[in-house]
Design a protein around this motif. Structure first.
Motif, PDB file in Angstrom:
ATOM      1  N   SER A 138      -1.031  76.044  60.774  1.00 19.68           N
ATOM      2  CA  SER A 138      -0.511  76.775  61.930  1.00 19.68           C
ATOM      3  C   SER A 138      -1.164  78.150  62.029  1.00 19.68           C
ATOM      4  N   CYS A 139      -1.349  78.802  60.890  1.00 17.43           N
ATOM      5  CA  CYS A 139      -1.985  80.122  60.881  1.00 17.43           C
ATOM      6  C   CYS A 139      -3.459  80.016  61.269  1.00 17.43           C
ATOM      7  N   GLU A 140      -4.128  78.977  60.787  1.00 13.58           N
ATOM      8  CA  GLU A 140      -5.533  78.782  61.155  1.00 13.58           C
ATOM      9  C   GLU A 140      -5.666  78.515  62.650  1.00 13.58           C
ATOM     10  N   ALA A 141      -4.730  77.743  63.210  1.00 15.28           N
ATOM     11  CA  ALA A 141      -4.764  77.483  64.651  1.00 15.28           C
ATOM     12  C   ALA A 141      -4.511  78.758  65.441  1.00 15.28           C
ATOM     13  N   LEU A 142      -3.600  79.604  64.948  1.00 13.24           N
ATOM     14  CA  LEU A 142      -3.314  80.862  65.647  1.00 13.24           C
ATOM     15  C   LEU A 142      -4.521  81.791  65.610  1.00 13.24           C
ATOM     16  N   VAL A 143      -5.198  81.860  64.474  1.00 13.73           N
ATOM     17  CA  VAL A 143      -6.402  82.689  64.378  1.00 13.73           C
ATOM     18  C   VAL A 143      -7.456  82.232  65.385  1.00 13.73           C
ATOM     19  N   GLN A 144      -7.605  80.931  65.542  1.00  8.09           N
ATOM     20  CA  GLN A 144      -8.564  80.407  66.521  1.00  8.09           C
ATOM     21  C   GLN A 144      -8.150  80.770  67.937  1.00  8.09           C
TER      22      GLN A 144
END
Length: 364
Positions: free
Chosen positions: A348-354
């Motif tokens: 979820s954090c990786e998706a938010l960073v993207q």
């Protein structure tokens, strides 16, 4: 029927729960342990529920390595009720409640205590608009201090204590509602720790209190029975009907934490998630601006701003359309906030960073 993808849940509380825990609860919801009924339907005086209740206590003691001489209570009324219970039980006439003011939740604790007895704010970051944690290295406590109270993690401002003061013989009492179990701690440093469950422990409805038995074994007879710590302590938190389903869910969350490798493993995961987001903020050429001072940043609540409120509204709206929930900052301070408690997965954090990078490239 195709199952809808789960949201990227960054809500501040009630917050994300581990999917494995939700699925376990779902499988046991109607039929629990061969009893022919749900955990919510059975007597809290029966052996089946009492086993769940005691196992939750035991797991809490194991995961936090709680030493002898402490007990775990399951209370109701949220951390907000603890704001009053602490001074009602511990702030005797002639004594002073010492408080550290770090923001919104610490302020609420102070306001409640002022209704009960004499208090003194011994450190504060108000002059810094609560964007930092005050240094407590030269902390001076009142001579008649009954306790020192602080809030370990301010969800609204996005600040967190990374070390705790040595208060000697004065009990250190800490509201850990938003960062309990995010990392190992030395429980022997504290007289009392309390935490509403709805961020890192489970659903709303139960508040965990971990306290030295000497602080909770005897309470003033002048306060209502349900407001006495001694009532819960002497009755294993079963004096009245407990929030049984919430406590059952806490047990499942604690089992999940143990399966992840315990608090040391969670600390590594949480620091990684936080660094992902802080790197995205710090490396955005000023498009995103972190709110909290760098050495006071929380690994649970990442707060940030954009150049204008209009841009922040656009970010929040587009993020929600893309499945990112709960990114608006608290109404009292505005801005944006990602709450990344234990159960928020790295993905979820990786998706938010993207998403943040895509939004910056389109609007920068």
């Amino acid at each position: 029927m195709e199952q809808r993808q789960r949201a990227y849940n960054f809500n501040a509380g009630p917050a994300a729960l581990p999917l494995e825990v939700l699925e376990r609860a779902q499988s046991e919801f109607v039929e629990f342990a061969g009893t022919g009924m749900s955990i919510m339907e059975m007597s809290h005086r029966g052996g089946v529920y009492e086993g769940v209740h005691n196992e939750a206590k035991s797991l809490m003691k194991e995961l936090l390595n709680i030493p002898a001489g402490y007990d775990v209570l399951f209370m109701q009324g949220g951390a907000s009720t603890q704001f009053a219970m602490i001074p009602l039980n511990l702030l005797a006439p002639g004594k002073v409640g010492a408080y550290v003011n770090t923001g919104s939740w610490a302020t609420k604790a102070i306001q409640e205590a002022q209704l009960v007895g004499e208090i003194q704010v011994v450190a504060s970051s108000e002059a810094d608009k609560f964007m930092s944690i005050p240094s407590l290295s030269d902390l001076q406590l009142p001579e008649q201090a009954a306790y020192l109270h602080l809030t370990s993690n301010e969800t609204i401002e996005g600040t967190q204590f990374h070390a705790y003061p040595d208060t000697g013989n004065v009990p250190l009492i800490v509201d850990m509602s938003s960062d309990i179990l995010c990392r190992p701690i030395d429980v022997s440093q504290f007289g009392m720790i309390y935490a509403g469950a709805q961020k890192n422990l489970g659903p709303s409805g139960v508040t965990v209190v971990i306290a030295k038995e000497e602080l909770i074994a005897t309470s003033p007879k002048t306060i209502p029975t349900m407001m006495r710590y001694s009532t819960a302590y002497k009755n294993n938190s079963l004096y009245n009907t407990p929030p049984s389903f919430s406590i059952y869910m806490v047990k499942l969350v604690l089992e999940w934490i143990k399966e992840q490798g315990g608090l040391s493993a969670l600390q590594v995961a949480n620091e990684y998630k936080a660094q992902l987001l802080y790197n995205a903020i710090d490396n955005s050429d000023g498009f995103y601006r972190g709110c909290a001072e760098q050495n006071s940043r929380s690994i649970m609540n990442v707060t940030f701003r954009l150049a204008t409120e209009e841009l922040e509204k656009a970010f929040a709206a587009q993020a929600e359309q893309a499945g990112f929930i709960g990114l608006k900052g608290h109404r009292s301070v505005g801005g944006l906030r990602a709450s990344i408690y234990n159960a928020v997965p790295r993905s979820s954090c990786e998706a938010l960073v993207q998403f943040m990078e895509d939004f910056r490239l389109k609007n920068g």
